[in-house]
Design an enzyme around this catalytic site. Structure first.
Site, PDB file in Angstrom:
ATOM      1  N   HIS A 211       0.833  -1.202   0.000  1.00  0.00           N
ATOM      2  CA  HIS A 211       0.000   0.000   0.000  1.00  0.00           C
ATOM      3  C   HIS A 211       0.869   1.254   0.000  1.00  0.00           C
ATOM      4  O   HIS A 211       0.414   2.324  -0.416  1.00  0.00           O
ATOM      5  CB  HIS A 211      -0.914   0.020   1.231  1.00  0.00           C
ATOM      6  CG  HIS A 211      -1.967  -1.039   1.209  1.00  0.00           C
ATOM      7  ND1 HIS A 211      -1.755  -2.297   1.716  1.00  0.00           N
ATOM      8  CD2 HIS A 211      -3.232  -1.024   0.738  1.00  0.00           C
ATOM      9  CE1 HIS A 211      -2.848  -3.019   1.560  1.00  0.00           C
ATOM     10  NE2 HIS A 211      -3.755  -2.283   0.979  1.00  0.00           N
ATOM     11  N   ASP A 284      -4.717  -6.356  -7.794  1.00  0.00           N
ATOM     12  CA  ASP A 284      -4.925  -5.648  -6.540  1.00  0.00           C
ATOM     13  C   ASP A 284      -5.176  -4.186  -6.912  1.00  0.00           C
ATOM     14  O   ASP A 284      -5.018  -3.776  -8.070  1.00  0.00           O
ATOM     15  CB  ASP A 284      -3.706  -5.797  -5.633  1.00  0.00           C
ATOM     16  CG  ASP A 284      -4.050  -5.686  -4.158  1.00  0.00           C
ATOM     17  OD1 ASP A 284      -5.138  -5.158  -3.840  1.00  0.00           O
ATOM     18  OD2 ASP A 284      -3.240  -6.108  -3.313  1.00  0.00           O
TER      19      ASP A 284
END
Length: 553
Positions: A211, A284
């Site tokens: 992230h 993702d």
């Protein structure tokens, strides 16, 4: 028909040529839209949101509590119902997707049964419980009209410093992860919800959160075959219908310095050709720092599609808003028309998407089946059984079960999460501390703890917080009862405590079970599903509160 046979048949039908040969005739704009799973803000569809969605006509939407999409089961069902009713004019009804892993990662938390996470299932080490949790999760999602769950995590967590996987993994043994993750495939297929193995080709041995940055997996192909790829091979054999990519660089698989999500060698060469996976490949989220810092979401979308991704997730990542999805959609259309993206490749992806939606029954029935809470007594009992079976007593010098009141140290931002523990065990006297411990706060805590021979500590990743670990050790390890809620790795920073319990999360069922364990109302049954190097091996766990063990005794 066995669960494995059912799942294999499901996947065979999912990718069958029948659906592909009957593809709808789509414009470039509609084809581009079908490759996109997008997020939006709000608990209902306002006109601005709807106009943007109708312009893109995405293949799916993804729900986030952080984006305000999730308030209650009834609200979610009404939102999904409104979306599907309005989307009736689209070429295909959209997937409604979510991350509902159990444990640490859940978007729906109120009015539903939230199950302990993957590592708790690993500690309980019962395939039947993993399968039952999967079935109950899928049933609840489908009742609310949610048709794709980005779970389970198939990563093998062999790195104690992993900042993003940790307790989201079933454990550190590749075969066990494959066995417990594969138990999700048949129940989801039978319920009419897609599960998705993630994060291919493996995110369990990283020390960077994708992230925030771009992790690297430095291992050679032999090691990847022995560890990272094992669960994915098993799940493909069992018929998993979708696999999510990892934004990680794997030099052993891709010579260019690019993440797996962009790598044709990884997604086509390894996943499609070698592993013979024919289901949906899903990225993702493209707004994660691993991609966004260098490429941005538009370029990331084009590179991912060129590498062989079927569906792109445009998630609610920090710094990103739904309006950017228009730019990405237009870029995909332009790339189709310029030849940067081959229409035939996207039509192949469309065939998989259409077949998946057909097999899920979305083409005839995309609407929710209930507009109220989905938690039932049976599901709550199952969650309790898993939680109680997972609690792992690492060590005990005789301080457990508790015989008197004692302070409970915990981060102040976890007060609400810990309520099931503090309300379930009146012996615990809450004593919160701030995120950054100042010397003044340390002194105040030391004074508050004077005269207390024992202190309980609700720990969250203390092994990755050296200053906090230093302070706790300074209190005197032998007076600490370690309650490891962020992951069992806390024990590596505090190896000589009076007692230590690995709980693998702070979900409601786990905390209620922990309260009962500390009070001596239940016995510990869980065993470590990971190795704690130099401390406890995988499989360790005291099975009684009556004896002594561990804790450097």
């Amino acid at each position: 028909m066995t669960g494995r046979t059912f799942a294999a048949v499901f996947l065979a039908l999912l990718i069958g040529t029948g659906a592909a040969s009957a593809l709808p005739a789509l414009t470039d704009e509609e084809l581009a839209g079908q490759t996109m799973i997008v997020f939006f803000r709000g608990a209902e569809l306002d006109e601005t949101t709807w106009l943007r969605l109708d312009r893109i006509r995405p293949g799916g939407v993804i729900l986030y509590s952080s984006a305000g999409n999730v308030e209650s089961p009834g609200q979610v069902a009404r939102l999904v119902d409104d979306l599907q009713a309005r989307a009736a004019s689209w070429p295909l009804p959209p997937f409604v997707t979510v991350d509902q892993e159990g444990g640490r990662v859940n978007r729906l938390t109120e009015g539903v049964t939230v199950f302990p996470g993957a590592m708790a299932l690993g500690a309980a080490d019962r395939t039947d419980l993993s399968s039952a949790a999967a079935r109950a999760t899928a049933e609840q999602l489908r009742e609310l009209g949610i048709t794709v769950d980005f779970a389970p995590v198939a990563d093998v967590n062999v790195n104690a410093a992993n900042p993003v996987i940790g307790v989201r993994s079933f454990g550190s043994d590749a075969a066990d992860v494959g066995r417990l993750a594969s138990a999700w495939v048949a129940p989801f297929a039978e319920t009419g919800v897609l599960c998705s193995a993630k994060h291919f080709p493996g995110h369990g041995d990283t020390d960077v959160d994708s992230h925030l940055g771009l992790p690297r997996i430095p291992h050679d192909r032999k090691r990847l075959e022995a560890v990272e790829l094992v669960p994915f091979r098993r799940m493909i054999e069992e018929g998993v219908p979708a696999i999510m990519t990892a934004h990680v660089v794997v030099p052993a698989l891709e010579s260019d310095d690019i993440p797996a999500t962009f790598s044709r060698a990884v997604l086509h060469g390894l996943l499609r050709e070698e592993l013979r996976f024919s289901g949906l490949v899903i990225s993702d989220s493209l707004g994660m720092g691993a991609l966004d810092r260098q490429w941005g979401i538009v370029e990331s979308a084009l590179r991912s599609l060129a590498a062989g991704v079927d569906l792109l997730i445009f998630g609610a990542d920090r710094g990103h808003e739904p309006e950017e999805q228009i730019d990405a959609h237009e870029a995909i259309v332009a790339a189709l028309r310029s030849g940067r993206l081959e229409r035939a490749a996207l039509e192949t992806s469309l065939g998989r998407i259409v077949a998946a939606k057909e097999r899920l029954g979305l083409l005839s029935d995309a609407r929710p089946r209930t507009f109220g809470p989905t938690a039932t007594e049976e599901r709550e009992t199952l969650a309790r059984e898993i939680a109680e079976g997972a609690l792992t007593l690492l060590c005990n010098d005789g301080s457990l079960p508790l015989r008197g009141a004692l302070p409970l140290l915990y981060p102040e931002d976890r007060a609400e999460r810990l309520r099931p523990l503090t309300e379930g065990l009146a012996l615990l006297d809450p004593l919160p501390y701030g995120t950054e411990l100042s010397s003044e706060e340390e002194d105040a805590l030391v004074r508050a703890l004077e005269g207390h021979p024992l202190v309980a500590v609700a720990a969250y990743d203390v092994n990755r917080k050296p200053e906090l670990a230093r302070f706790l050790r300074a209190l005197g390890e032998k007076r600490l009862i370690l309650l490891s809620l962020g992951g069992p790795y806390d024990a590596t920073a505090l190896p000589a405590t009076a007692a230590a319990v690995a709980a693998y999360g702070d979900d409601g069922p786990t905390l209620k079970a922990l309260a009962r364990l500390l009070a001596g109302q239940i016995v510990p049954r869980g065993k470590l599903p990971v190795d704690l190097p130099g401390l406890y091996p995988r499989g360790w766990g005291l099975q009684s509160l009556g004896g002594r063990g561990g804790c450097d005794l």
